[in-house]
Design a protein around this motif. Structure first.
Motif, PDB file in Angstrom:
ATOM      1  N   MET A 121       0.806  -1.226   0.000  1.00 16.87           N
ATOM      2  CA  MET A 121       0.000   0.000   0.000  1.00 16.87           C
ATOM      3  C   MET A 121       0.835   1.270   0.000  1.00 16.87           C
ATOM      4  O   MET A 121       0.322   2.348   0.261  1.00 16.87           O
ATOM      5  N   GLU A 122       2.138   1.122  -0.294  1.00 18.10           N
ATOM      6  CA  GLU A 122       2.968   2.315  -0.342  1.00 18.10           C
ATOM      7  C   GLU A 122       2.976   2.951  -1.720  1.00 18.10           C
ATOM      8  O   GLU A 122       3.865   3.736  -2.061  1.00 18.10           O
ATOM      9  N   GLN A 123       1.966   2.619  -2.528  1.00 18.90           N
ATOM     10  CA  GLN A 123       1.817   3.203  -3.853  1.00 18.90           C
ATOM     11  C   GLN A 123       0.334   3.242  -4.219  1.00 18.90           C
ATOM     12  O   GLN A 123      -0.478   2.586  -3.597  1.00 18.90           O
ATOM     13  N   GLY A 124      -0.014   4.047  -5.218  1.00 21.72           N
ATOM     14  CA  GLY A 124      -1.401   4.158  -5.659  1.00 21.72           C
ATOM     15  C   GLY A 124      -2.138   5.291  -4.968  1.00 21.72           C
ATOM     16  O   GLY A 124      -1.642   5.888  -4.015  1.00 21.72           O
ATOM     17  N   PRO A 125      -3.360   5.593  -5.434  1.00 18.24           N
ATOM     18  CA  PRO A 125      -4.169   6.679  -4.846  1.00 18.24           C
ATOM     19  C   PRO A 125      -4.446   6.401  -3.367  1.00 18.24           C
ATOM     20  O   PRO A 125      -4.936   5.328  -3.013  1.00 18.24           O
ATOM     21  N   GLY A 171       1.700   1.594   8.785  1.00 16.39           N
ATOM     22  CA  GLY A 171       2.860   0.744   9.024  1.00 16.39           C
ATOM     23  C   GLY A 171       3.617   0.418   7.750  1.00 16.39           C
ATOM     24  O   GLY A 171       4.851   0.474   7.711  1.00 16.39           O
ATOM     25  N   GLN A 172       2.889   0.062   6.698  1.00 12.53           N
ATOM     26  CA  GLN A 172       3.548  -0.240   5.426  1.00 12.53           C
ATOM     27  C   GLN A 172       4.270   0.977   4.876  1.00 12.53           C
ATOM     28  O   GLN A 172       5.420   0.887   4.416  1.00 12.53           O
ATOM     29  N   ASN A 173       3.624   2.134   4.891  1.00 15.53           N
ATOM     30  CA  ASN A 173       4.237   3.338   4.337  1.00 15.53           C
ATOM     31  C   ASN A 173       5.383   3.845   5.205  1.00 15.53           C
ATOM     32  O   ASN A 173       6.367   4.396   4.685  1.00 15.53           O
ATOM     33  N   TYR A 174       5.281   3.655   6.503  1.00 20.40           N
ATOM     34  CA  TYR A 174       6.388   3.996   7.392  1.00 20.40           C
ATOM     35  C   TYR A 174       7.591   3.107   7.104  1.00 20.40           C
ATOM     36  O   TYR A 174       8.733   3.580   7.031  1.00 20.40           O
ATOM     37  N   ARG A 203       7.624   6.384   3.308  1.00 22.65           N
ATOM     38  CA  ARG A 203       6.725   7.263   2.554  1.00 22.65           C
ATOM     39  C   ARG A 203       5.907   8.093   3.535  1.00 22.65           C
ATOM     40  O   ARG A 203       4.695   7.925   3.670  1.00 22.65           O
ATOM     41  N   MET A 204       6.544   9.020   4.212  1.00 26.78           N
ATOM     42  CA  MET A 204       5.869   9.823   5.217  1.00 26.78           C
ATOM     43  C   MET A 204       4.874  10.802   4.598  1.00 26.78           C
ATOM     44  O   MET A 204       3.956  11.273   5.282  1.00 26.78           O
TER      45      MET A 204
END
Length: 458
Positions: A13-17, A306-309, A313-314
């Motif tokens: 989930m660290e990509q996409g809208p 959690g995934q973006n951290y 990807r803050m």
């Protein structure tokens, strides 16, 4: 549809809208919670009409005890999902495998210990909350039966947390749908068909819970081979236990403090009589349409953050929090208005007793207008947990849900003997908690952003 294929169920989930990703990720969790609430309502209706005298109040008293244990498991697993989401987002699959095996082993051992303690101490637990004597015996019998579902509940919640952290919220929904349908069918068979009353409802629940746990274990064995569950590796994650406990325990204790708060508040409610206690039971069934979506959205947000951290990807963390506050607040306000308008009709699905109905409706009118505050709290709790900060939400829960509410009720009830004093303690505690959580979240976020930029500066 093959729900066991990784490419269909595990998502980075660290990509996409951001808005669409969050909604698609959270929607199955929301549906799961709504499904559970629909089942809870159906179960409550069956027990209320066919569970024997005082069956509804007895089930409600036992549920307060069970909620302490189950909510600890749910809270603990939410903390664990922050670790697994970060590992998955950072492509640390070996660490993910060790964590998965450790939490399943922990579920089996700790769940078994809690089962034994729960069965042996059921009567004592009910005495602690001053369970009304007219419902004590059926509540104790029902509670002992339900304690047999502790192990499968722990397994399911741990497995659900792991799948959430991998971006898979659909499989738990499918499993829960089947389990809830089975539970309802067994309720009808045992309670109405066989005339087993409240104990029959407990047996139906336990059987459905074990089926749910078996399905979750099956799913764990069908994950990507780099981190799928294997019996031969069950003891291979012991070196991750310290991180699991340090992150999961505060989150679990936060949930316990919420449950203990309910128990302590129930002590005050019980002083108003059995009708007031039963009124709170039916209120809780209606409240679930607000509580569970907010709580489950917070759990979903923990996985997203959690995934973006883990992927550094803050920017997505910041935007995700902003969109979550707006989305969840709007939903809670709209749903609250609908439920308040429909309350007279909904409450009559559970009972026709005018005193119970009056108590349930009064609780709704006092608490629901402010429920959007609770949803905002859940967003910031989810955000902090996703960033690996589970200790502060625990302390907030202890301060606001346990200490503040109890002190509020004990003091004000001395001067104003009115059950609305208890209801308004919820609203005020949410306001205090928002102030604490928002301040801490922004402090943590700024600290992380500064540490991310430090290597570039150096």
């Amino acid at each position: 549809m093959d729900i066991f294929k990784r490419k269909q169920t595990e998502i980075h989930m660290e990509q996409g809208p951001i808005g669409r990703t969050l909604l698609m990720f959270a929607a199955p969790i929301l549906l799961s919670q709504i499904l559970q609430q629909m089942y809870s309502i159906a179960d409550c209706m069956i027990v209320g009409h066919f569970g024997g005298g005082n069956g509804l109040a007895a089930a409600g008293e036992a549920a307060l005890i069970l909620s302490v244990i189950i909510n600890f498991f749910v809270g603990f697993s939410t903390g664990v999902s922050a670790i697994t989401a970060s590992a998955f987002g950072g492509f640390q699959y070996q660490k993910l495998s060790r964590i998965l095996h450790a939490v399943i082993l922990m579920s089996l051992i700790f769940g078994a210990v809690m089962t034994g303690i729960g069965i042996a101490c059921s009567g004592t637990f009910l005495q602690w909350i001053h369970c009304p004597m007219e419902v004590f015996a059926p509540a104790r019998h029902y509670l002992r039966i339900c304690m047999l579902g502790i192990v499968p509940q722990f397994i399911y919640n741990m497995g659900n947390a792991v799948l959430r952290s991998l971006g898979n919220t659909k499989s738990p929904l499918y499993f829960l749908t089947f389990s809830s349908a089975l539970n309802l069918l067994l309720d009808l068979l045992f309670v109405i068909g066989f005339g087993m009353g409240l104990p029959g409802a407990g047996m139906a629940t336990v059987i459905a819970q074990w089926v749910l746990a078996v399905m979750m274990i099956w799913k764990m064995t069908c994950l990507d081979e780099q981190y799928q569950l294997r019996i031969s590796r069950l003891f291979g994650g012991t070196k991750e236990l310290a991180e699991i406990v340090s992150t999961g325990l505060p989150s679990g204790m936060q949930a316990v403090f919420m449950s203990v708060s309910s128990l302590l508040i129930q002590y005050s409610i019980n002083s108003f009589g059995a009708d007031a206690a039963a009124g709170m039971v039916v209120f809780a069934r209606v409240e679930g349409f607000l509580y569970y979506p907010a709580f489950s959205y917070g759990m979903a947000l923990t996985g997203f953050i959690g995934q973006n951290y883990g992927a550094h990807r803050m920017d997505r963390v910041k935007e995700g929090m902003k969109e979550s506050v707006i989305t969840l607040s709007a939903f809670t306000v709209a749903a609250g208005v609908v439920l308040m308008a429909a309350a007279p009709v909904i409450l009559r699905l559970f009972t026709t007793d005018p005193e119970i109905l009056a108590n349930g409706r009064q609780a709704i009118l006092c608490i629901f207008p402010f429920y959007f505050l609770y949803s905002i709290n859940q967003v910031y709790i989810g955000g902090l947990k996703g960033l690996g900060k589970t200790g502060f939400p625990m302390l907030c829960s202890l301060l606001c849900y346990c200490i503040f509410r109890v002190v509020w009720c004990r003091i004000l009830l001395l001067f104003f003997w009115d059950i609305r004093v208890i209801y308004f303690s919820y609203d005020v505690s949410w306001i205090i908690m928002i102030a604490l959580l928002v301040s801490q979240y922004h402090k943590v976020f700024r600290s992380i952003r500064q540490s991310d930029f430090m290597p570039a500066i150096l």
